[in-house]
Design a protein around this motif. Sequence first.
Motif, PDB file in Angstrom:
ATOM      1  N   ARG A   1       0.807  -1.220   0.000  1.00 38.53           N
ATOM      2  CA  ARG A   1       0.000   0.000   0.000  1.00 38.53           C
ATOM      3  C   ARG A   1       0.839   1.268   0.000  1.00 38.53           C
ATOM      4  NH1 ARG A   1      -5.122  -1.435   4.011  1.00 38.53           N
ATOM      5  NH2 ARG A   1      -5.649  -3.434   3.016  1.00 38.53           N
ATOM      6  N   GLU A   2       2.096   1.134  -0.332  1.00 40.26           N
ATOM      7  CA  GLU A   2       2.960   2.299  -0.398  1.00 40.26           C
ATOM      8  C   GLU A   2       2.641   3.095  -1.654  1.00 40.26           C
ATOM      9  OE1 GLU A   2       7.740   3.356  -0.188  1.00 40.26           O
ATOM     10  OE2 GLU A   2       7.069   1.353  -0.718  1.00 40.26           O
ATOM     11  N   PRO A   3       2.443   4.410  -1.536  1.00 38.68           N
ATOM     12  CA  PRO A   3       2.162   5.222  -2.732  1.00 38.68           C
ATOM     13  C   PRO A   3       3.295   5.100  -3.748  1.00 38.68           C
ATOM     14  CG  PRO A   3       1.758   6.466  -0.717  1.00 38.68           C
ATOM     15  CD  PRO A   3       2.447   5.196  -0.309  1.00 38.68           C
ATOM     16  N   VAL A   4       2.933   4.966  -5.004  1.00 38.70           N
ATOM     17  CA  VAL A   4       3.918   4.835  -6.071  1.00 38.70           C
ATOM     18  C   VAL A   4       4.109   6.179  -6.749  1.00 38.70           C
ATOM     19  CG1 VAL A   4       4.493   3.698  -8.238  1.00 38.70           C
ATOM     20  CG2 VAL A   4       3.280   2.438  -6.439  1.00 38.70           C
ATOM     21  N   SER A   5       5.347   6.658  -6.737  1.00 38.32           N
ATOM     22  CA  SER A   5       5.647   7.936  -7.380  1.00 38.32           C
ATOM     23  C   SER A   5       5.813   7.722  -8.877  1.00 38.32           C
ATOM     24  CB  SER A   5       6.936   8.530  -6.783  1.00 38.32           C
ATOM     25  OG  SER A   5       7.302   9.696  -7.496  1.00 38.32           O
ATOM     26  N   ARG A   6       5.209   8.603  -9.658  1.00 45.22           N
ATOM     27  CA  ARG A   6       5.307   8.489 -11.113  1.00 45.22           C
ATOM     28  C   ARG A   6       6.431   9.350 -11.670  1.00 45.22           C
ATOM     29  NH1 ARG A   6      -1.073   8.568 -13.087  1.00 45.22           N
ATOM     30  NH2 ARG A   6      -1.736   6.750 -11.851  1.00 45.22           N
ATOM     31  N   ARG A   7       7.103  10.055 -10.801  1.00 40.54           N
ATOM     32  CA  ARG A   7       8.171  10.942 -11.258  1.00 40.54           C
ATOM     33  C   ARG A   7       9.521  10.436 -10.768  1.00 40.54           C
ATOM     34  NH1 ARG A   7       5.794  17.091 -10.263  1.00 40.54           N
ATOM     35  NH2 ARG A   7       3.918  16.869 -11.583  1.00 40.54           N
ATOM     36  N   GLY A   8      10.545  10.790 -11.527  1.00 40.80           N
ATOM     37  CA  GLY A   8      11.893  10.446 -11.137  1.00 40.80           C
ATOM     38  C   GLY A   8      12.238   9.004 -11.457  1.00 40.80           C
ATOM     39  N   PRO A   9      13.504   8.623 -11.206  1.00 40.40           N
ATOM     40  CA  PRO A   9      13.956   7.261 -11.516  1.00 40.40           C
ATOM     41  C   PRO A   9      13.317   6.232 -10.595  1.00 40.40           C
ATOM     42  CG  PRO A   9      15.637   8.449 -10.288  1.00 40.40           C
ATOM     43  CD  PRO A   9      14.572   9.444 -10.626  1.00 40.40           C
ATOM     44  N   LYS A  10      13.227   5.020 -11.068  1.00 41.36           N
ATOM     45  CA  LYS A  10      12.664   3.933 -10.268  1.00 41.36           C
ATOM     46  C   LYS A  10      13.590   3.635  -9.094  1.00 41.36           C
ATOM     47  CE  LYS A  10      11.095  -0.852 -10.583  1.00 41.36           C
ATOM     48  NZ  LYS A  10      10.913  -2.036 -11.474  1.00 41.36           N
ATOM     49  N   PRO A  11      13.060   3.535  -7.883  1.00 43.94           N
ATOM     50  CA  PRO A  11      13.911   3.264  -6.711  1.00 43.94           C
ATOM     51  C   PRO A  11      14.703   1.971  -6.880  1.00 43.94           C
ATOM     52  CG  PRO A  11      11.700   3.897  -6.042  1.00 43.94           C
ATOM     53  CD  PRO A  11      11.645   3.677  -7.527  1.00 43.94           C
ATOM     54  N   SER A  12      15.939   2.006  -6.419  1.00 37.98           N
ATOM     55  CA  SER A  12      16.794   0.820  -6.547  1.00 37.98           C
ATOM     56  C   SER A  12      16.545  -0.190  -5.434  1.00 37.98           C
ATOM     57  CB  SER A  12      18.268   1.238  -6.523  1.00 37.98           C
ATOM     58  OG  SER A  12      18.579   1.905  -5.302  1.00 37.98           O
ATOM     59  N   LEU A  13      15.831   0.219  -4.385  1.00 39.63           N
ATOM     60  CA  LEU A  13      15.550  -0.667  -3.255  1.00 39.63           C
ATOM     61  C   LEU A  13      14.046  -0.853  -3.094  1.00 39.63           C
ATOM     62  CD1 LEU A  13      17.984   0.605  -0.452  1.00 39.63           C
ATOM     63  CD2 LEU A  13      18.175  -1.507  -1.769  1.00 39.63           C
ATOM     64  N   ASP A  14      13.686  -1.886  -2.376  1.00 42.24           N
ATOM     65  CA  ASP A  14      12.311  -2.070  -1.925  1.00 42.24           C
ATOM     66  C   ASP A  14      12.363  -2.874  -0.636  1.00 42.24           C
ATOM     67  OD1 ASP A  14      12.593  -4.803  -2.607  1.00 42.24           O
ATOM     68  OD2 ASP A  14      11.832  -4.413  -4.618  1.00 42.24           O
ATOM     69  N   LEU A  15      11.228  -2.993   0.036  1.00 40.32           N
ATOM     70  CA  LEU A  15      11.191  -3.667   1.328  1.00 40.32           C
ATOM     71  C   LEU A  15      11.590  -5.131   1.202  1.00 40.32           C
ATOM     72  CD1 LEU A  15      10.553  -3.426   4.341  1.00 40.32           C
ATOM     73  CD2 LEU A  15       8.163  -3.991   3.803  1.00 40.32           C
ATOM     74  N   ALA A  16      11.216  -5.780   0.111  1.00 40.72           N
ATOM     75  CA  ALA A  16      11.548  -7.190  -0.073  1.00 40.72           C
ATOM     76  C   ALA A  16      13.053  -7.406  -0.127  1.00 40.72           C
ATOM     77  CB  ALA A  16      10.887  -7.716  -1.346  1.00 40.72           C
ATOM     78  N   ARG A  17      13.762  -6.583  -0.861  1.00 42.51           N
ATOM     79  CA  ARG A  17      15.226  -6.710  -0.944  1.00 42.51           C
ATOM     80  C   ARG A  17      15.875  -6.469   0.413  1.00 42.51           C
ATOM     81  NH1 ARG A  17      18.507  -3.357  -4.916  1.00 42.51           N
ATOM     82  NH2 ARG A  17      20.095  -4.763  -4.045  1.00 42.51           N
ATOM     83  N   ILE A  18      15.362  -5.492   1.125  1.00 41.73           N
ATOM     84  CA  ILE A  18      15.936  -5.157   2.428  1.00 41.73           C
ATOM     85  C   ILE A  18      15.727  -6.302   3.421  1.00 41.73           C
ATOM     86  CG2 ILE A  18      15.750  -3.595   4.399  1.00 41.73           C
ATOM     87  CD1 ILE A  18      14.999  -1.390   2.356  1.00 41.73           C
ATOM     88  N   THR A  19      14.499  -6.841   3.467  1.00 40.85           N
ATOM     89  CA  THR A  19      14.233  -7.927   4.411  1.00 40.85           C
ATOM     90  C   THR A  19      14.990  -9.194   4.031  1.00 40.85           C
ATOM     91  OG1 THR A  19      12.217  -8.479   3.158  1.00 40.85           O
ATOM     92  CG2 THR A  19      11.965  -7.080   5.093  1.00 40.85           C
TER      93      THR A  19
END
Length: 264
Positions: free
Chosen positions: A20-38
């Motif tokens: 349910r995290e808001p998805v930003s439509r601007r800027g580059p795609k984030p290189s991290l996400d919660l799944a990678r971190i966990t």
Amino acid sequence: MADERARPELPPVVARMWGREPVSRRGPKPSLDLARITTAAMEIADAEGLSSVSMSSVAARLGVAPMSLYRYVGSKDELLVAMLDAVSEEPPPLGDLSRREYLYAWTKANADLLVSRPWTLSIARGGPPMGPRGLRWLDRLLSALADTPLHEGEKIGIATTLSGYALSQASLIIALAPERVGTHLPPSSTVYGELLAELVDEDSYPALTSAVRSQAFVADPSDWYGQDTDFRFGLDLLLDGIEALIASRTPSADTRTPSADTRA
């Protein structure tokens, strides 16, 4: 008057666990996400233990600056919540199991999961599940009790009781593991009994002394705790109580008024 209180806001990490995290439509795609971190955090916990998990150690494993993690997880405590849900497997399917058989399978699978990743024990003690995987376990158990006359609060109470049993038994299984004998960690069941024989006496501890003398703590080396027999024994006590509660809520099959002959 209707209750106008607003619902509590979801903690950010819980919202992310549910996508349910808001998805930003601007800027580059984030290189991290919660799944990678966990995933990185779980790899550290598996290899080095939970004490080695920190925001800095996870960041180092991912090759990023520690501050970059805080966009996805606000603290180590939040990270632990996400780790526990991520490590959870699917609960056992209901299938054709009877209610009692399923409650046993559910509780045993819960304990097995904790034993397979000992670092989950301290996290599991922190509170009820909030993630999608953890709540799926709760949903399946409630489904197994759906055809009973118990009210929903009682069903939740059963889930809490069986979860607590799985947690306590997993802790005991890990504590009594053979590889811990000879260390500063808790001893095996047999060694524990031998130590008690040196500590207790019949005058002060008559019942415990009797248990020690009867070799109640002696375990077969190939079955050092008796995960099948001992685990099942304690769980059967709980399941007997659950079945008795259900029976007490179930109306008698024969509610007819006795005939004159039977009342005579």
